[in-house]
Scaffold this motif. Structure first.
Motif, PDB file in Angstrom:
ATOM      1  N   UNK A  14       0.843  -1.207   0.000  1.00 38.30           N
ATOM      2  CA  UNK A  14       0.000   0.000   0.000  1.00 38.30           C
ATOM      3  C   UNK A  14       0.873   1.250   0.000  1.00 38.30           C
ATOM      4  N   UNK A  15       1.962   1.237   0.792  1.00 37.56           N
ATOM      5  CA  UNK A  15       2.857   2.390   0.846  1.00 37.56           C
ATOM      6  C   UNK A  15       3.491   2.655  -0.522  1.00 37.56           C
ATOM      7  N   UNK A  16       3.887   1.583  -1.222  1.00 39.47           N
ATOM      8  CA  UNK A  16       4.464   1.755  -2.550  1.00 39.47           C
ATOM      9  C   UNK A  16       3.435   2.318  -3.527  1.00 39.47           C
ATOM     10  N   UNK A  17       2.167   1.842  -3.372  1.00 39.23           N
ATOM     11  CA  UNK A  17       1.114   2.335  -4.262  1.00 39.23           C
ATOM     12  C   UNK A  17       0.867   3.827  -4.039  1.00 39.23           C
ATOM     13  N   UNK A  18       0.854   4.220  -2.774  1.00 39.84           N
ATOM     14  CA  UNK A  18       0.649   5.645  -2.469  1.00 39.84           C
ATOM     15  C   UNK A  18       1.796   6.479  -3.036  1.00 39.84           C
ATOM     16  N   UNK A  19       3.017   5.955  -2.893  1.00 42.40           N
ATOM     17  CA  UNK A  19       4.175   6.675  -3.419  1.00 42.40           C
ATOM     18  C   UNK A  19       4.110   6.803  -4.932  1.00 42.40           C
ATOM     19  N   UNK A  20       3.422   5.875  -5.569  1.00 43.85           N
ATOM     20  CA  UNK A  20       3.283   5.927  -7.023  1.00 43.85           C
ATOM     21  C   UNK A  20       2.112   6.773  -7.492  1.00 43.85           C
ATOM     22  N   UNK A  21       1.375   7.402  -6.541  1.00 47.49           N
ATOM     23  CA  UNK A  21       0.301   8.293  -6.922  1.00 47.49           C
ATOM     24  C   UNK A  21      -1.095   7.750  -6.706  1.00 47.49           C
ATOM     25  N   UNK A  22      -1.224   6.561  -6.049  1.00 48.68           N
ATOM     26  CA  UNK A  22      -2.566   5.998  -5.852  1.00 48.68           C
ATOM     27  C   UNK A  22      -3.294   6.770  -4.762  1.00 48.68           C
ATOM     28  N   UNK A  23      -4.563   7.123  -5.005  1.00 48.93           N
ATOM     29  CA  UNK A  23      -5.388   7.827  -4.033  1.00 48.93           C
ATOM     30  C   UNK A  23      -6.158   6.787  -3.226  1.00 48.93           C
ATOM     31  N   UNK A  24      -5.769   6.595  -1.969  1.00 47.59           N
ATOM     32  CA  UNK A  24      -6.365   5.545  -1.130  1.00 47.59           C
ATOM     33  C   UNK A  24      -7.490   6.061  -0.264  1.00 47.59           C
TER      34      UNK A  24
END
Length: 493
Positions: A14-24
């Motif tokens: 999840x942290x990697x996804x957020x760092x890639x621009x994912x809006x959680x």
């Protein structure tokens, strides 16, 4: 593309996804929002005790206190101990509603599904037919009410399976079991033995709990009772198998069971205590109710394995029918019932006669020229031909001790002559003596034997030997418990 040599946690992903621009934000909102009250699958009113306070259904016992609908029970025993024979007799008792076959209460006649993982259907039919022949049960009593599934007769009938990391419940096989139960309309299902349906083993606690829980669900859904026949563990065979935890594998099997009964063979001493010779112990069993969740435990039930010959002779190669072991109820007696009155009379006469050299027998029964055991064992030999000499000498000791407790033999303390002659007396010893006022019985007594009249049958001191449940307990030593007459007492008389 990123590659990782080690596994990654969901948090790191999840942290990697957020760092890639994912809006959680929308995902987090849904994950933390409370469940709406109207979507909860049950209503709280169904848990209100007042709704069922005056409408409690009776437990649906089928064989109280062992088998009850909607639950499974266990029969635990060592290998080759007769557990399958007992299970078959239980099945026939449930089919017919008869209580005399094993001494177990049967509420009503039931339909039974008998599943065996070791014997094929042909062998199962042979064993059921022999039991029916022994108990006088005809085909009309079992036809349409007993269904038999032999080993490997239904493919995929397994309860767990092997997978990486351990065993897991086999839902497909368990569903197949439920389908069999529903198709036969069985009230009682007997699975014998449980381990044959567990290729994943019996030790894994998680899979055992999952399988046990699913078996209970099946019992509830089909409104049936289930009996799982299971083996004891090696530790239990060494240390004793009268405990519900003696079952092989995980304790979850017995934890989920509502009732557990242990089956074992009697020892030679136990066989003698219920009026059977030591040689009979190989065919004598006892059922012990080691776990009872819903009622008091059943008293010990004694069972005898008898040999029944089927009417299936096929000369010239098979001039006699198959011999099959059948489990039937045994009414226990006592050690006294082993010996008839003529045996008692012959033994008392031999004690009065003494050794071939004319010397009295020592009460200790120790080896030597004045040891009574070999001579008494010779009297017992025609009555107990299947027992060894050592077993007959043990019977002789127990018989003499009983006659002493009953006052039909006495112990006298006297100085014995020196071995080989010489001046002065020998050592002081306890010897056996038949009372002086013996009478010869009119019938049943061998010629020339002396016997005690009925008036002499009471113990000398007005007390009998210790008993437990109607069975005489062995004494620690004859000299301390029997009637004793010393030289000093004789001089006073």
């Amino acid at each position: 593309m990123l590659t990782f040599e080690r596994q990654i946690s969901i948090g790191s992903l999840i942290a990697l996804a957020k760092a890639g621009g994912w809006d959680a934000s929308s995902w987090m909102a849904r994950a933390t929002s409370p469940i709406p009250a109207n979507t909860f699958p049950v209503t709280i009113d169904q848990f209100e005790i007042g709704n069922v306070w005056n409408n409690i259904p009776h437990r649906e016992w089928l064989m109280p206190p062992l088998l009850v609908a909607k639950h499974y029970s266990m029969l635990v025993a060592t290998g080759a101990s007769g557990k399958s024979a007992v299970a078959i007799t239980m099945a026939l008792a449930l089919l017919t509603g008869r209580q005399d076959m094993l001494g177990l209460n049967v509420v009503r006649p039931c339909k039974v599904l008998l599943i065996n993982g070791e014997d094929g259907q042909e062998e199962l039919v042979r064993r059921v037919r022999a039991a029916c022949f022994h108990f006088g049960i005809g085909l009309p009593a079992v036809a349409g009410r007993l269904h038999i599934v032999g080993a490997r007769q239904v493919a995929g009938l397994t309860f767990n399976r092997v997978q990486p990391g351990g065993a897991a419940a086999d839902q497909s096989g368990l569903d197949r079991l439920e389908q069999l139960i529903r198709q036969t309309g069985a009230d009682v299902v007997i699975v014998d033995p449980l381990s044959s349906f567990l290729p994943g083993g019996t030790n894994d606690g998680a899979s055992a709990s999952a399988v046990a829980g699913r078996l209970t669900e099946i019992c509830v859904a089909a409104n049936c009772a289930m009996l799982l026949v299971h083996h004891t563990s090696k530790a239990a065979q060494r240390e004793g198998d009268n405990d519900p935890t003696a079952a092989l594998g995980s304790a979850m099997w017995t934890n989920h069971a509502r009732s557990v009964i242990n089956l074992r063979r009697l020892t030679a001493t136990e066989a003698q205590a219920i009026g059977k010779p030591p040689s009979a112990s190989k065919d004598l069993l006892v059922l012990l109710h080691s776990k009872a969740n819903l009622s008091r435990a059943e008293d010990a039930i004694y069972i005898e394995l008898v040999s029944v010959e089927l009417p299936n002779a096929s000369p010239p190669f098979y001039p006699r029918g198959d011999s099959v072991g059948v489990a039937t109820r045994l009414q226990p007696g006592t050690a006294v019932s082993l010996f008839t009155a003529p045996i008692d009379q012959a033994v008392i006469a031999q004690i009065a006669k003494g050794t071939p050299a004319g010397r009295p027998y020592k009460a200790s029964g120790r080896r030597g020229q004045q040891n009574y055991r070999p001579d008494i064992a010779a009297i017992l030999a025609p009555h107990f031909p299947q027992d060894s000499q050592a077993a007959r000498e043990k019977l002789a000791k127990d018989l003499i001790e009983r006659l002493i407790r009953e006052g039909r033999l006495m112990i006298r303390n006297e100085s014995l002559p020196r071995a080989g002659g010489g001046k002065g007396g020998g050592k002081i010893a306890d010897i056996l003596q038949a009372p002086h006022d013996v009478q010869t019985m009119g019938t049943g007594a061998p010629q020339g034997t002396n016997s005690i009249s009925e008036s002499m049958s009471a113990p000398v001191h007005g007390q009998s030997g210790p008993t437990q449940g109607g069975t005489e307990l062995p004494l620690g030593g004859v000299g301390e418990s029997g009637a004793r007459e010393t030289s000093h007492q004789r001089s006073e008389a």
